[in-house]
Design an enzyme around this catalytic site. Structure first.
Site, mmCIF file in Angstrom:
data_model
loop_
_atom_site.group_PDB
_atom_site.id
_atom_site.type_symbol
_atom_site.label_atom_id
_atom_site.label_comp_id
_atom_site.label_asym_id
_atom_site.label_seq_id
_atom_site.Cartn_x
_atom_site.Cartn_y
_atom_site.Cartn_z
ATOM 1 N N ASP A 142 -12.303 1.467 3.069
ATOM 2 C CA ASP A 142 -11.709 1.567 4.401
ATOM 3 C C ASP A 142 -12.795 2.074 5.350
ATOM 4 O O ASP A 142 -13.374 3.136 5.118
ATOM 5 C CB ASP A 142 -10.520 2.536 4.337
ATOM 6 N N CYS A 188 0.842 -1.198 0.000
ATOM 7 C CA CYS A 188 0.000 0.000 0.000
ATOM 8 C C CYS A 188 0.878 1.250 0.000
ATOM 9 O O CYS A 188 2.023 1.228 0.470
ATOM 10 C CB CYS A 188 -0.883 -0.021 1.237
ATOM 11 N N HIS A 192 -9.879 -2.362 4.120
ATOM 12 C CA HIS A 192 -9.208 -1.913 5.335
ATOM 13 C C HIS A 192 -10.227 -1.731 6.448
ATOM 14 O O HIS A 192 -11.331 -1.217 6.212
ATOM 15 C CB HIS A 192 -8.516 -0.570 5.103
ATOM 16 N N GLU A 201 -7.811 3.388 -3.253
ATOM 17 C CA GLU A 201 -8.393 3.590 -1.933
ATOM 18 C C GLU A 201 -9.310 4.807 -1.932
ATOM 19 O O GLU A 201 -8.918 5.911 -2.327
ATOM 20 C CB GLU A 201 -7.313 3.757 -0.862
ATOM 21 N N HIS A 208 -12.696 5.790 6.587
ATOM 22 C CA HIS A 208 -13.119 6.795 5.614
ATOM 23 C C HIS A 208 -14.610 6.643 5.289
ATOM 24 O O HIS A 208 -15.313 7.644 5.110
ATOM 25 C CB HIS A 208 -12.284 6.665 4.344
ATOM 26 N N GLU A 262 -5.965 -1.353 9.758
ATOM 27 C CA GLU A 262 -5.065 -0.213 9.567
ATOM 28 C C GLU A 262 -5.253 0.783 10.709
ATOM 29 O O GLU A 262 -5.613 1.940 10.490
ATOM 30 C CB GLU A 262 -5.328 0.432 8.205
#
Length: 290
Positions: free
Chosen positions: A185, A66, A211, A152, A188, A246
């Site tokens: 993710d 990543c 994630h 992402e 987010h 993460e």
């Protein structure tokens, strides 16, 4: 069941580290996957890359890769020289992943990270078009190597081009490449999406990597994220990919600065305490992903 991983920087204050020690650590803790910063790997040279890949194979551990592209390699830049430098740099990153026999590279691979300033909506649209042309070109090497190029989707304060699963899916489809996929993710998504379920269903078979972390950046299980909704949606789309934690809980260093960690979220944990925190989160997620 999905393979569950963790990003090495949970323990680190810098993006470079003794990756071999983390391969052994996360295997000992029971994880299936370790995620590494591919920009640091690219600087190591082929011999060290191959040794790390071999160690991971010996340990029976998957590696994933990543990065958020530095401003000097912004493939959405209005400056053509910067954009070309970015395309060439991403090509070298893909060379690294391929050399290490990886099949996935994710992150903010369509622009720079973190975004500087506050662009206008018109600036965003122009940058999106430049990013699209760059990713179309880059995707040819990803296809040749058999590597999923996972974009992402991040919140508006870190990058403006792709903030939702719907934006990401439309962008990926416009590239015309099946290798261009999405990386969602939960941190987010919690900021930008209407619901976790709708976002995951929107991504559908374009979801290439996932994630996880709490809304406060802690490990899963130490916040109020809707894990039952999230994992049910992953089952609903029959997601078979990796699920990688993460979390970022320690202030200081380049990691703390880039992620904006301004207080100790670990409760003062030492390394053993951090290991136990990771192990507890792993068990928490294994139970929910059954």
């Amino acid at each position: 069941m999905n393979k569950i991983g963790i990003y090495f920087a949970f323990w680190e204050r810098n993006w470079t580290a003794d990756y071999a020690s983390y391969i052994r650590k996360v295997k000992r803790l029971g994880f299936d996957t370790l995620e590494l910063e591919v920009g640091a790997l690219e600087k190591m040279g082929a011999d060290r890359q191959l040794k790390l890949a071999e160690l991971a194979r010996e340990e029976g551990l998957d590696l994933t890769y990543c990065i958020g592209l530095p401003p000097a390699y912004d493939v959405s830049s209005a400056d053509n020289a910067t954009r070309r430098a970015g395309i060439e740099y991403v090509g070298r990153l893909l060379d690294t992943v391929y050399r290490m026999k990886g099949n996935m590279m994710g992150g903010i691979l369509y622009a720079c990270w973190p975004m500087k300033g506050a662009p206008s909506y018109e600036d965003k649209l122009a940058a999106r078009e430049r990013a699209l042309e760059s990713v179309k070109e880059i995707s040819k090497k990803a296809e040749e190597y058999g590597i999923d190029y996972c974009l992402e989707i991040v919140n508006r304060f870190e990058q403006c081009i792709l903030n939702t699963a719907a934006e990401g899916k439309a962008f990926a489809e416009e590239t015309g490449s099946e290798r261009v996929k999405l990386l969602l993710d939960t941190f987010h998504m919690n900021i930008e999406e209407d619901t976790f379920r709708d976002a995951i269903l929107t991504a559908g078979d374009r979801l290439g990597h996932f994630h996880i972390g709490e809304c406060n950046r802690k490990v899963p299980g130490r916040g109020h994220m809707a894990w039952d909704e999230i994992t049910a949606a992953l089952h609903e789309i029959s997601y078979q990919g990796r699920v990688v934690m993460e979390p970022f809980v320690k202030p200081g260093g380049q990691v703390g600065s880039d992620i904006r960690v301004y207080r100790d979220l670990s409760g003062g944990a030492d390394e053993a305490g951090m290991d136990e925190m990771a192990r507890e989160a792993l068990l928490f997620m294994r139970e929910r992903l059954k």
